[in-house]
Scaffold this motif. Structure first.
Motif, short mmCIF file in Angstrom:
data_model
loop_
_atom_site.label_atom_id
_atom_site.label_comp_id
_atom_site.label_asym_id
_atom_site.label_seq_id
_atom_site.Cartn_x
_atom_site.Cartn_y
_atom_site.Cartn_z
N UNK A 164 40.19 105.22 40.49
CA UNK A 164 40.30 105.80 41.83
C UNK A 164 38.94 106.32 42.26
N UNK A 165 38.71 106.22 43.54
CA UNK A 165 37.45 106.76 44.06
C UNK A 165 37.62 108.26 44.33
N UNK A 166 36.51 108.99 44.32
CA UNK A 166 36.61 110.42 44.65
C UNK A 166 36.92 110.56 46.14
N UNK A 167 37.43 111.72 46.54
CA UNK A 167 37.62 111.94 47.97
C UNK A 167 36.27 111.77 48.65
N UNK A 168 36.21 111.16 49.79
CA UNK A 168 34.90 111.02 50.41
C UNK A 168 34.81 111.84 51.68
N UNK A 169 33.59 111.91 52.18
CA UNK A 169 33.30 112.85 53.26
C UNK A 169 33.16 112.13 54.58
N UNK A 170 33.71 110.94 54.65
CA UNK A 170 33.40 110.12 55.81
C UNK A 170 34.33 110.32 56.99
N UNK A 171 35.20 111.29 56.93
CA UNK A 171 35.96 111.65 58.12
C UNK A 171 37.34 111.05 58.20
N UNK A 203 34.15 106.06 58.29
CA UNK A 203 35.31 105.79 57.44
C UNK A 203 35.74 104.33 57.53
N UNK A 204 35.63 103.76 58.73
CA UNK A 204 35.98 102.35 58.91
C UNK A 204 35.01 101.47 58.12
N UNK A 205 33.72 101.76 58.23
CA UNK A 205 32.73 100.96 57.50
C UNK A 205 32.91 101.11 55.99
N UNK A 206 33.23 102.33 55.56
CA UNK A 206 33.49 102.54 54.13
C UNK A 206 34.70 101.71 53.69
N UNK A 207 35.74 101.72 54.49
CA UNK A 207 36.94 100.96 54.13
C UNK A 207 36.61 99.47 54.02
N UNK A 208 35.74 98.99 54.90
CA UNK A 208 35.42 97.56 54.92
C UNK A 208 34.38 97.17 53.87
N UNK A 209 33.78 98.14 53.20
CA UNK A 209 32.65 97.85 52.31
C UNK A 209 33.08 97.42 50.91
N UNK A 210 34.36 97.42 50.65
CA UNK A 210 34.85 97.00 49.34
C UNK A 210 35.34 95.56 49.42
N UNK A 261 47.42 99.44 45.72
CA UNK A 261 47.99 100.52 46.56
C UNK A 261 46.88 101.43 47.07
N UNK A 262 45.94 101.74 46.20
CA UNK A 262 44.79 102.58 46.61
C UNK A 262 44.03 101.92 47.75
N UNK A 263 43.74 100.64 47.62
CA UNK A 263 42.97 99.95 48.67
C UNK A 263 43.72 99.97 50.01
N UNK A 264 45.03 99.73 49.96
CA UNK A 264 45.81 99.78 51.21
C UNK A 264 45.78 101.19 51.80
N UNK A 265 45.83 102.18 50.94
CA UNK A 265 45.81 103.56 51.43
C UNK A 265 44.47 103.88 52.11
N UNK A 266 43.36 103.43 51.52
CA UNK A 266 42.05 103.68 52.13
C UNK A 266 41.98 103.00 53.50
N UNK A 267 42.52 101.78 53.56
CA UNK A 267 42.52 101.06 54.85
C UNK A 267 43.38 101.80 55.88
N UNK A 268 44.52 102.31 55.45
CA UNK A 268 45.41 103.03 56.38
C UNK A 268 44.78 104.36 56.82
#
Lengths: 127, 127
Positions: free
Chosen positions: A1-8, A33-40, A72-79
């Motif tokens: 899991x990734x740490x909580x991030x500060x990207x909003x 946050x959108x760019x972070x989600x798309x960066x994986x 599930x984690x990846x879908x959650x980050x996207x959501x």
């Protein structure tokens, strides 16, 4: 899991039942946050599949070469970043790109990322 | 500091002197690494300042509200992802966007991100 991030993209949408998943309202979506989600690579793959499907796709319809909990984690980050909307339909969790919200906030961004992903795949082979 | 990430952009350019900084060759630049580099508010700010400057800017000319070592880290992530080129000129480290490389690999992507950042700033105030 990734740490909580500060990207909003605070997720404050009220959940009225345990089956309502929290989504940021349109005005809460943040570019970082959108760019972070798309960066994986896995999340970018999900976004490309949803764009190609042009509609809702069940989680079970998108196979990623990672564990179920990572998926599930990846879908959650996207959501939580506002990139996708997840909705329960019976026992299936359905996913769709939030193209209207992203297009209104950041015109052309999603298309540019999808085109860039296509260009990279064309150049390098499989994503 | 962030952990090493898996987003690609191997940095293999040979460094011929201690003052040569390693940059990925154009064909080594990866979309995921570029999006990751752009997903941090401080790094996005640097990119916007470089875009506005339309040329080289010294590190000392870009003030970020973070420590010097964090600033150095952010410039390194931008360089190693292929977003910027860093060059020593005398004692100054100069920075410029790699617009040609990014434009060739991912047409329209950088402009879409910059426009999205402008739109977000217009909507929410200071970046």
């Amino acid at each position: 899991m990734e740490p909580p991030d500060r990207r909003g993209a605070a997720v404050t949408a009220s959940a009225t039942s345990p089956r309502d998943l929290a989504h940021p309202a349109r005005e809460e979506i943040r570019l970082e946050a959108v760019l972070h989600a798309l960066s994986d690579p896995m999340r970018l793959r999900v976004v490309r599949e949803l764009a190609a499907a042009d509609g809702e796709v069940a989680c079970s319809g998108i196979e990623l070469p990672v564990t179920k909990s990572t998926t599930t984690h990846h879908f959650r980050v996207l959501r939580e970043s506002g990139v996708i909307r997840q909705t329960y339909r019976g026992t299936a969790k359905m996913n769709a790109l939030r193209e209207d919200a992203l297009g209104a906030l950041f015109p052309g961004l999603l298309d540019a990322v999808l085109a860039a992903a296509d260009a990279q795949t064309a150049r390098l082979g499989a994503p």
